[in-house]
Every structure is written in C-alpha cells, then in structure tokens.
Design a protein around this motif. Structure first.
Motif, PDB file in Angstrom:
ATOM      1  N   ASP A 139       3.969  -0.095   7.503  1.00 48.45           N
ATOM      2  CA  ASP A 139       4.145  -1.123   8.683  1.00 48.45           C
ATOM      3  C   ASP A 139       5.631  -1.303   9.000  1.00 48.45           C
ATOM      4  O   ASP A 139       5.806  -1.848  10.081  1.00 48.45           O
ATOM      5  N   TYR A 194       0.890  -1.256   0.093  1.00 51.21           N
ATOM      6  CA  TYR A 194      -0.060   0.014   0.005  1.00 51.21           C
ATOM      7  C   TYR A 194       0.722   1.075  -0.019  1.00 51.21           C
ATOM      8  O   TYR A 194       0.560   2.244  -0.508  1.00 51.21           O
ATOM      9  N   GLY A 195       2.127   1.133   0.754  1.00 48.98           N
ATOM     10  CA  GLY A 195       2.733   2.450   0.953  1.00 48.98           C
ATOM     11  C   GLY A 195       3.580   2.554  -0.341  1.00 48.98           C
ATOM     12  O   GLY A 195       3.535   3.780  -0.895  1.00 48.98           O
ATOM     13  N   GLN A 217      -4.132  -7.132   1.215  1.00 45.35           N
ATOM     14  CA  GLN A 217      -4.270  -7.808   2.471  1.00 45.35           C
ATOM     15  C   GLN A 217      -5.693  -7.440   3.115  1.00 45.35           C
ATOM     16  O   GLN A 217      -6.280  -8.190   3.870  1.00 45.35           O
ATOM     17  N   ASP A 221      10.490  -5.595  -5.505  1.00 47.16           N
ATOM     18  CA  ASP A 221       9.553  -6.632  -4.830  1.00 47.16           C
ATOM     19  C   ASP A 221       9.756  -7.881  -4.959  1.00 47.16           C
ATOM     20  O   ASP A 221      10.129  -8.441  -6.077  1.00 47.16           O
ATOM     21  N   LYS A 222       9.790  -8.825  -3.693  1.00 42.96           N
ATOM     22  CA  LYS A 222      10.336  -9.989  -3.730  1.00 42.96           C
ATOM     23  C   LYS A 222       9.122 -11.067  -4.292  1.00 42.96           C
ATOM     24  O   LYS A 222       9.287 -12.200  -4.434  1.00 42.96           O
ATOM     25  N   THR A 249      -1.566   0.162   9.783  1.00 38.85           N
ATOM     26  CA  THR A 249      -2.765   0.151   8.546  1.00 38.85           C
ATOM     27  C   THR A 249      -2.524   0.353   7.137  1.00 38.85           C
ATOM     28  O   THR A 249      -1.322   1.228   7.143  1.00 38.85           O
ATOM     29  N   ALA A 250      -3.380   0.202   6.341  1.00 36.84           N
ATOM     30  CA  ALA A 250      -3.061   0.487   4.993  1.00 36.84           C
ATOM     31  C   ALA A 250      -3.059   2.023   4.918  1.00 36.84           C
ATOM     32  O   ALA A 250      -2.728   2.710   4.024  1.00 36.84           O
ATOM     33  N   ALA A 260      15.164  -7.721  -2.046  1.00 33.13           N
ATOM     34  CA  ALA A 260      16.527  -6.729  -1.473  1.00 33.13           C
ATOM     35  C   ALA A 260      16.942  -7.344  -0.135  1.00 33.13           C
ATOM     36  O   ALA A 260      16.234  -7.707   0.681  1.00 33.13           O
TER      37      ALA A 260
HETATM   38  C1  FAD Z   1      -6.638  -9.486   7.204  1.00 36.13           C
HETATM   39  C2  FAD Z   1      -6.292  -8.173   7.335  1.00 36.13           C
HETATM   40  C3  FAD Z   1      -7.415  -7.108   7.043  1.00 36.13           C
HETATM   41  C4  FAD Z   1      -6.712  -5.759   7.240  1.00 36.13           C
HETATM   42  N1  FAD Z   1      -7.843  -4.619   7.217  1.00 36.13           N
HETATM   43  C5  FAD Z   1      -7.409  -3.388   7.014  1.00 36.13           C
HETATM   44  C6  FAD Z   1      -8.345  -2.361   7.030  1.00 36.13           C
HETATM   45  O1  FAD Z   1      -9.405  -2.689   6.746  1.00 36.13           O
HETATM   46  N2  FAD Z   1      -7.826  -1.215   6.796  1.00 36.13           N
HETATM   47  C7  FAD Z   1      -6.475  -0.791   6.674  1.00 36.13           C
HETATM   48  O2  FAD Z   1      -6.254   0.503   6.742  1.00 36.13           O
HETATM   49  N3  FAD Z   1      -5.508  -1.929   7.117  1.00 36.13           N
HETATM   50  C8  FAD Z   1      -6.090  -2.973   7.136  1.00 36.13           C
HETATM   51  N4  FAD Z   1      -4.962  -4.214   7.145  1.00 36.13           N
HETATM   52  C9  FAD Z   1      -3.610  -3.720   7.459  1.00 36.13           C
HETATM   53  C10 FAD Z   1      -3.108  -3.387   6.118  1.00 36.13           C
HETATM   54  O3  FAD Z   1      -3.104  -4.602   5.112  1.00 36.13           O
HETATM   55  C11 FAD Z   1      -1.505  -3.149   6.279  1.00 36.13           C
HETATM   56  O4  FAD Z   1      -1.200  -2.178   7.320  1.00 36.13           O
HETATM   57  C12 FAD Z   1      -0.866  -2.561   5.007  1.00 36.13           C
HETATM   58  O5  FAD Z   1      -0.510  -3.860   4.181  1.00 36.13           O
HETATM   59  C13 FAD Z   1       0.547  -2.044   5.168  1.00 36.13           C
HETATM   60  O6  FAD Z   1       1.079  -1.507   4.076  1.00 36.13           O
HETATM   61  P1  FAD Z   1       2.587  -1.575   3.741  1.00 36.13           P
HETATM   62  O7  FAD Z   1       2.857  -1.001   2.292  1.00 36.13           O
HETATM   63  O8  FAD Z   1       3.447  -1.021   4.723  1.00 36.13           O
HETATM   64  O9  FAD Z   1       3.133  -2.933   3.558  1.00 36.13           O
HETATM   65  P2  FAD Z   1       2.357  -4.300   2.630  1.00 36.13           P
HETATM   66  O10 FAD Z   1       1.140  -3.934   2.106  1.00 36.13           O
HETATM   67  O11 FAD Z   1       2.612  -5.472   3.768  1.00 36.13           O
HETATM   68  O12 FAD Z   1       3.459  -4.375   1.334  1.00 36.13           O
HETATM   69  C14 FAD Z   1       4.779  -4.689   1.865  1.00 36.13           C
HETATM   70  C15 FAD Z   1       5.657  -5.124   0.290  1.00 36.13           C
HETATM   71  O13 FAD Z   1       6.952  -5.163   0.707  1.00 36.13           O
HETATM   72  C16 FAD Z   1       7.535  -6.498  -0.044  1.00 36.13           C
HETATM   73  N5  FAD Z   1       8.915  -6.786   0.613  1.00 36.13           N
HETATM   74  C17 FAD Z   1       8.953  -7.194   1.965  1.00 36.13           C
HETATM   75  N6  FAD Z   1      10.300  -7.446   2.164  1.00 36.13           N
HETATM   76  C18 FAD Z   1      10.848  -7.155   1.001  1.00 36.13           C
HETATM   77  C19 FAD Z   1      12.272  -7.419   0.463  1.00 36.13           C
HETATM   78  N7  FAD Z   1      13.362  -7.746   1.273  1.00 36.13           N
HETATM   79  N8  FAD Z   1      12.428  -6.911  -1.039  1.00 36.13           N
HETATM   80  C20 FAD Z   1      11.430  -6.861  -1.707  1.00 36.13           C
HETATM   81  N9  FAD Z   1      10.212  -6.704  -1.390  1.00 36.13           N
HETATM   82  C21 FAD Z   1      10.010  -6.728  -0.099  1.00 36.13           C
HETATM   83  C22 FAD Z   1       6.282  -7.413  -0.053  1.00 36.13           C
HETATM   84  O14 FAD Z   1       6.384  -8.242  -1.023  1.00 36.13           O
HETATM   85  C23 FAD Z   1       5.167  -6.494  -0.261  1.00 36.13           C
HETATM   86  O15 FAD Z   1       4.418  -6.466  -1.441  1.00 36.13           O
HETATM   87  C24 FAD Z   1      -5.368  -5.236   7.272  1.00 36.13           C
HETATM   88  C25 FAD Z   1      -4.360  -6.477   7.344  1.00 36.13           C
HETATM   89  C26 FAD Z   1      -4.968  -7.797   7.109  1.00 36.13           C
HETATM   90  C27 FAD Z   1      -3.840  -8.773   7.354  1.00 36.13           C
END
Ligand code: FAD
Length: 402
Positions: A298, A12-13, A41, A33-34, A313-314, A79
């Motif tokens: 996150d 999401y970020g 999610q 991305d891996k 959160t997303a 990465a």
């Molecule tokens: C069941 C469920 C319901 C949810 N409901 C809500 C909701 O209603 N509202 C809300 O706001 N939030 C909700 N969330 C939380 C939300 O999904 C997360 O907070 C959000 O996904 C965080 O976004 P992010 O971009 O930080 O990380 P992520 O979306 O987890 O993305 C991280 C990315 O980094 C990649 N990555 C990781 N390590 C590496 C590496 N070493 N090299 C290359 N790529 C890598 C991963 O493959 C992934 O694609 C929910 C979560 C779950 C599990």
C-alpha cells in the motif's frame, strides 16, 4: 558472503517478502515494525461486528520471526528515516545498515481535512486500536438495547459508514447481519439500529465489475443497509452529518473507510510521491533510483501492464513482495531481473454471515455460500501459514529459555 536485508513493516507485504527471502541460507533478515503484532486488516469487518476475537486478527511478530530459527530478527521500533547513500535505516532507538531494503509500511485512514470534524468524530479500521474502540462502542450499544435502556428517546439509532469501497461494504454487511441475528433474540429493540453506507461516488464499490456491484447491492438491501450514493459529506459534529445538498443525518457513531494515504514514513523519504503520498517506483519497484531499495504494498503506487492504477489490496501487497524477494535473489546472484507485472487474480467481498460475492480470473463468478467458502479457504490458508510459523517460534522460544 552474507547479505543483510532490512524490511520495514510486518504487514501482508513485509511478511510475504520474508517468507520468500528466508528460504536462502546466505541472507540475514531484520524486520522492523512499530507494532508488536501483524494486523489482519482483511478480517477487521468480523472483529468490529464481534464475530471474530482479537487472536484471530493479530499475530505476535516476535514469535513469528522466531519461527525462522534465528534467521530473522524482529525489532519492535518505529523507523524514522532512510539514508540512501550510507544504506542505513534510523529507528527511534538505533541505526541499522543494510545491503537491501524493503519499505512495506502500508497505509493509514485518510481523514480528509476538507471534511470538517471528520477526524474528531469518526473511527478508522486500518489501525487495530481504532477498530477495537469501534467494536466496544458497537457492543456497548447492543448491551444497552438488551438492558432496555433508551438511547435517543426511542428514535432510530443510526450507525454511519463513510466510504463504500471494499472495507466499508464489508463492515456495513457484517454489522447489519449481526443486528439481524440479534433482532431474533432482542426483538424490536435491535431493529431500531440502522446502518447507513455513504459514498460520494454514484455507485458502491467504484471500479469493480457490474457483477460484483449489483450482487453486493442486492445483498446489502436484503440486510436492510441504507445506501446513500452521490452523497457528499461536508461536515460532522458529535450528533449530525451535514451533506453538501443541505440534507442532514443524525448518527450515533461513524466509521470512515472513504480513503487512505500512505504511512507517515513516506513523508520523510526523499522520493517522488503521488497525491496520497504513495512512493513512485520504477518498473522493478525500486525507489529513488536505488537498485537495492524497494517498496511494496500500500505504501507504493502500483499500476498494471496497461498503466491502470491498482487498488491497494493485500493481494497486490503479497504479489509485489514475492516479486521483490525474487528480484533481490537475482541481484545477489548477479542474474538479470524483469519488470513487475501486477495483475488482480480475483476479488471476494464478504457480505455478512456465510454470504460473499466473488470473481476469479475474470470469468469465474460466484455468490452466496460457495463464494463464502472460497473466501474462507483463502483466509484459512493464510492464517494456517502464520500459525505454523508461530507454533515453531513458540517451541524455539521455550528451547531458548531452557
Ligand atoms: C476492512 C478491510 C478489509 C479489507 N479486505 C481486503 C480483502 O478482502 N482483500 C484484499 O486483498 N485486501 C483487503 N484489504 C486491504 C489490505 O488489508 C491492505 O491492502 C493490506 O493490509 C496492505 O498490506 P501492506 O503490507 O502494504 O501494509 P499493512 O498490512 O498495512 O502493513 C504495514 C505495516 O507497517 C508497519 N509500519 C508502518 N509505518 C511504520 C514505521 N514507520 N516503522 C515501522 N513499522 C511501520 C505497520 O505497523 C504495519 O504492520 C482490506 C482492508 C481493510 C481495512
């Protein structure tokens, strides 16, 4: 002069940061991305319970990046390290240099090591593969019931969900709702499947408002979910959950949503971290005192203006990413930047079928079908944005191959 921005993580970020940065013609972006897909999610609850299909929760990152017409490159690689001094990211295959770096690697399920047998005997939902495996188990169970195959010699079949935060509650409600629907067609056989929602706190949804908590509880009870709070899981084996107070629960399978820890890349980054490995950033989300290296979502600890820790959160991932993209633009232009002020605009909890509970801006409180429609509208807007890019990427790919 062109500026090179590398984004690690297409969640999401990461995607939100790219949408904002790609508006500027003097910026070249590489996403690493891996996984080859963006995993939605927030929709995992519906996928697990069989309401959504895989194409509704996974988006091809290569096509999405192609939607920016050669402005964004995608590397399907993991990465493994960041060199702050030399401004490079190392992946399993190569080394890339950057002018600005955004770490957006998210988090993973924290299968606490102090709960014996947890990792071996439960599923997580933060990873598409584990969610898929759980869905298969759930479908298999329903199929066996349809076939009238007796499992556990006619006893109740207990499905356990460890952790009654947002994701645990949504998964429990959706599964209970699906079972309710099936009980109309499969009759008493489906009713033998029971859902247990377990949390060590004295409430479900710890940290949320009393409006959200009380209405969620009412809905879960109506769906027949058994809520166990102040319930400390000590250990699990293949058949039984053992609680600290000596009680036991026989279970068929378990999903664990009780905690997260930052993605494993964080452990390799030289930077201050909290107890769940989230990076500690300064007020402008820079890490390691480097003005050109940022962390969003996150994988980083984010507090509001009163110093209160915000739940991962997303919504916060996207807000922090927008902020960082704008700050990078200001730095390129030599303009002053301001600190990040994180705030939660609202929260919606999907509670099975067409029912949800939500709050917006602290005073709008909604439940039932209206809340469901609002939550759906937010998800739909997000999904539509992704699909417009994917469609453009698909067309660009066809043009490239002609
Ligand atoms: C069941 C469920 C319901 C949810 N409901 C809500 C909701 O209603 N509202 C809300 O706001 N939030 C909700 N969330 C939380 C939300 O999904 C997360 O907070 C959000 O996904 C965080 O976004 P992010 O971009 O930080 O990380 P992520 O979306 O987890 O993305 C991280 C990315 O980094 C990649 N990555 C990781 N390590 C590496 C590496 N070493 N090299 C290359 N790529 C890598 C991963 O493959 C992934 O694609 C929910 C979560 C779950 C599990």
């Amino acid at each position: 002069m062109r500026t090179k921005v590398v984004v690690i993580g297409g969640g999401y970020g990461g995607l939100r940061a790219i949408e904002f940065l790609a508006k500027h013609n003097d910026v070249d972006i590489t996403l690493i991305d891996k996984n080859p897909y963006h995993y939605l999610q927030t929709e995992a609850y519906g996928y697990i319970a069989g309401r959504f299909d895989i194409h509704e929760i996974a988006i091809d990152l290569d096509k999405w990046c192609r939607g920016f017409k050669n402005r964004v490159d995608f590397l399907y690689e993991k990465a493994t390290a960041v060199d702050y001094e030399n401004q490079t990211v190392t992946t399993e295959k190569q080394q890339l240099s950057f002018d600005y770096l955004i770490v957006a690697t998210g988090a993973q399920t924290n299968f606490f090591s102090f709960i014996e047998g947890l990792r071996e005997n439960s599923y997580g939902v933060k990873n598409l593969m584990r969610a898929y495996n759980f869905r298969k188990e759930f479908e298999n169970l329903i199929y066996k019931k349809l076939q009238n195959e007796e499992i556990n010699s006619g006893e109740d079949i207990n499905l356990a969900i460890g952790g009654a935060g947002l994701s645990g509650v949504e998964v429990a409600a959706e599964m209970a709702h699906v079972i309710e629907i099936y009980s109309k067609t499969l009759g008493e056989r489906a009713k033998k499947i029971k859902i247990y929602l377990i949390d060590a706190s004295d409430t479900i949804l710890p940290g949320m408002s009393s409006y959200i908590i009380s209405n969620t509880k009412k809905r879960l009870e109506k769906l027949g979910v058994n809520i166990l709070t102040s319930a400390f899981i000590e250990k699990l084996d293949k058949t039984t959950i053992y609680f600290k107070n000596g009680e036991q629960l026989k279970y068929h399978f378990m999903i664990f949503t009780g905690g997260i820890k930052a993605s494993s890349l964080n452990t390799k980054l030289e930077c201050e971290k909290n107890r769940i490995d989230q990076l500690i950033a300064d007020g402008e989300l820079n890490i390691h005192n480097s003005k050109n290296i940022f962390a969003v979502g996150d994988c980083v600890e984010i507090k509001d203006m009163h110093g209160k820790l915000l739940p991962p959160t997303a919504q916060i991932a996207e807000k922090s990413a927008e902020y960082v993209a704008n700050t990078i633009r200001k730095r390129i232009d030599g303009r002053a930047s301001q600190p990040f002020h994180a705030d939660v605009s609202g929260i919606f909890v999907a509670l099975g079928g067409t029912y949800a509970v939500g709050e917006m801006f602290g005073f709008v409180k909604v439940k039932g079908y209206t809340a469901y429609l609002l939550k759906k509208a937010i998800t739909y807007a997000y999904f539509l944005g992704l699909h417009l890019r994917i469609n453009a990427g698909y067309k660009n790919r066809i043009k490239d191959t002609l």
